[in-house]
Design a protein around this motif. Sequence first.
Motif, PDB file in Angstrom:
ATOM      1  N   LEU A 164       0.823  -1.200   0.000  1.00 30.28           N
ATOM      2  CA  LEU A 164       0.000   0.000   0.000  1.00 30.28           C
ATOM      3  C   LEU A 164       0.863   1.258   0.000  1.00 30.28           C
ATOM      4  O   LEU A 164       0.554   2.238  -0.688  1.00 30.28           O
ATOM      5  N   ARG A 165       1.956   1.239   0.758  1.00 28.53           N
ATOM      6  CA  ARG A 165       2.843   2.407   0.835  1.00 28.53           C
ATOM      7  C   ARG A 165       3.632   2.620  -0.447  1.00 28.53           C
ATOM      8  O   ARG A 165       4.072   3.733  -0.741  1.00 28.53           O
ATOM      9  N   TYR A 170      -1.927   6.650  -2.540  1.00 37.51           N
ATOM     10  CA  TYR A 170      -2.722   6.361  -1.351  1.00 37.51           C
ATOM     11  C   TYR A 170      -2.307   7.194  -0.138  1.00 37.51           C
ATOM     12  O   TYR A 170      -3.067   7.301   0.828  1.00 37.51           O
ATOM     13  N   LYS A 171      -1.121   7.783  -0.166  1.00 36.47           N
ATOM     14  CA  LYS A 171      -0.622   8.507   1.001  1.00 36.47           C
ATOM     15  C   LYS A 171      -1.572   9.613   1.431  1.00 36.47           C
ATOM     16  O   LYS A 171      -1.995   9.689   2.589  1.00 36.47           O
ATOM     17  N   GLN A 175      -4.262   9.864   4.668  1.00 38.31           N
ATOM     18  CA  GLN A 175      -4.133  10.992   5.590  1.00 38.31           C
ATOM     19  C   GLN A 175      -5.453  11.739   5.735  1.00 38.31           C
ATOM     20  O   GLN A 175      -5.825  12.169   6.834  1.00 38.31           O
ATOM     21  N   GLU A 176      -6.174  11.904   4.621  1.00 36.62           N
ATOM     22  CA  GLU A 176      -7.466  12.587   4.664  1.00 36.62           C
ATOM     23  C   GLU A 176      -8.522  11.768   5.400  1.00 36.62           C
ATOM     24  O   GLU A 176      -9.369  12.316   6.110  1.00 36.62           O
ATOM     25  N   SER A 182      -0.008   9.549  12.685  1.00 31.56           N
ATOM     26  CA  SER A 182       1.342   9.688  12.130  1.00 31.56           C
ATOM     27  C   SER A 182       1.627   8.659  11.049  1.00 31.56           C
ATOM     28  O   SER A 182       2.377   8.923  10.098  1.00 31.56           O
ATOM     29  N   THR A 183       1.025   7.464  11.190  1.00 28.11           N
ATOM     30  CA  THR A 183       1.205   6.400  10.193  1.00 28.11           C
ATOM     31  C   THR A 183      -0.171   5.857   9.824  1.00 28.11           C
ATOM     32  O   THR A 183      -0.603   4.808  10.314  1.00 28.11           O
ATOM     33  N   PRO A 184      -0.881   6.558   8.959  1.00 31.16           N
ATOM     34  CA  PRO A 184      -2.267   6.155   8.663  1.00 31.16           C
ATOM     35  C   PRO A 184      -2.408   4.912   7.788  1.00 31.16           C
ATOM     36  O   PRO A 184      -3.458   4.264   7.801  1.00 31.16           O
TER      37      PRO A 184
END
Length: 355
Positions: A164-165, A170-171, A175-176, A182-184
Amino acid sequence: MREGGNSERREFIKKTAACITGFLLLSLSGPLFADSADEALLKHAKSVFGPLPSVMASDKNPVTPEKVKLGKMLFYETRISVDGTVSCARCHPIGLYAVDGLRKSIGNNCKPNPRNAPPLFNAAGQISAHWIGNRTGVEDQAKQSLIGPPSFGMPSYEAVEKKLREIGGYKVLFQEAFPGESTPITVDNFAKAVSSFERTLVTPSRFDSFLKGDITSLKRQEKSGLKTYMETGCIMCHTGPYVGGQMYQKFGIFEPYWKYTKSDPIDEGRYVVTKNEAGKYVFKVPIHRNVAKTSPYFHDGSVDKLEDAIWIMGKVQLGKDLNQAQVGEIVTFLRSLTGEIPENVLKIPLLPPMD
């Protein structure tokens, strides 16, 4: 001559007036009797069922637009499966009323799943996920499917998070959806996002309008079918807004289910989970929402036609040999439970790029 003519004319008018009066009385009394019967049917139905909610809410996982947007994308994401081919949509294609039409779904590397894929629409309101209740809910199901051998087949949750990362798009979306973390990008948040989307998959039908008081929303034959459905005993298990999904029950109370189905092998149901003899052949009661669109039927997809499934349920669950008319009436009612799929749900999202 005139007196005779007047007499005949008066008699004709008198008879005509009597006929008109009788017709009017019949016209008025018919609907009154029908309304009385309909009101009684509605009252009974309200005590058993209830209209669907607009969203299948969860206190532990509040539904937000950001989660739903992300969850819909992740629902179609295949890059987090071991062979790059599996997504939630593979077993639950939205255009087919969120079932794949197979007796048993096919996962990664063509591995068969042990049971039929249950419908996903209106599913988040059930007591658990999976036929044998080995998932506590849609969040648990979404998470565990990632490492399920016949599903996504990933070796670990860490491997899922790594993939995913690597998909840069997707980042921001994570986050939204999960602000302040901090690490969603985690598998827990993957599960929360996907299940938030699933919690919006509600498909109300004309039956819901009926339950809200619009007696005319169901046709006469459908009302007759509803009456048969309730009086036959189907509501001993299929209750609530989802018309099922709220309890576990043995499949084959009066006779073994496999006597009438094409089941091979014979599935011992919740015994796999409980290891208790009382759990043998026990399954979660399926919902009947959209049931006319979600064949094949039963935990193993062993029966193709809804009419056959209803007759079998009468035999093994109720100890009744339903006749053709009863089966037909129940089918007619069950078709009224088919809801419309919202247009926004039918639209397949554009997935984020790797960069």
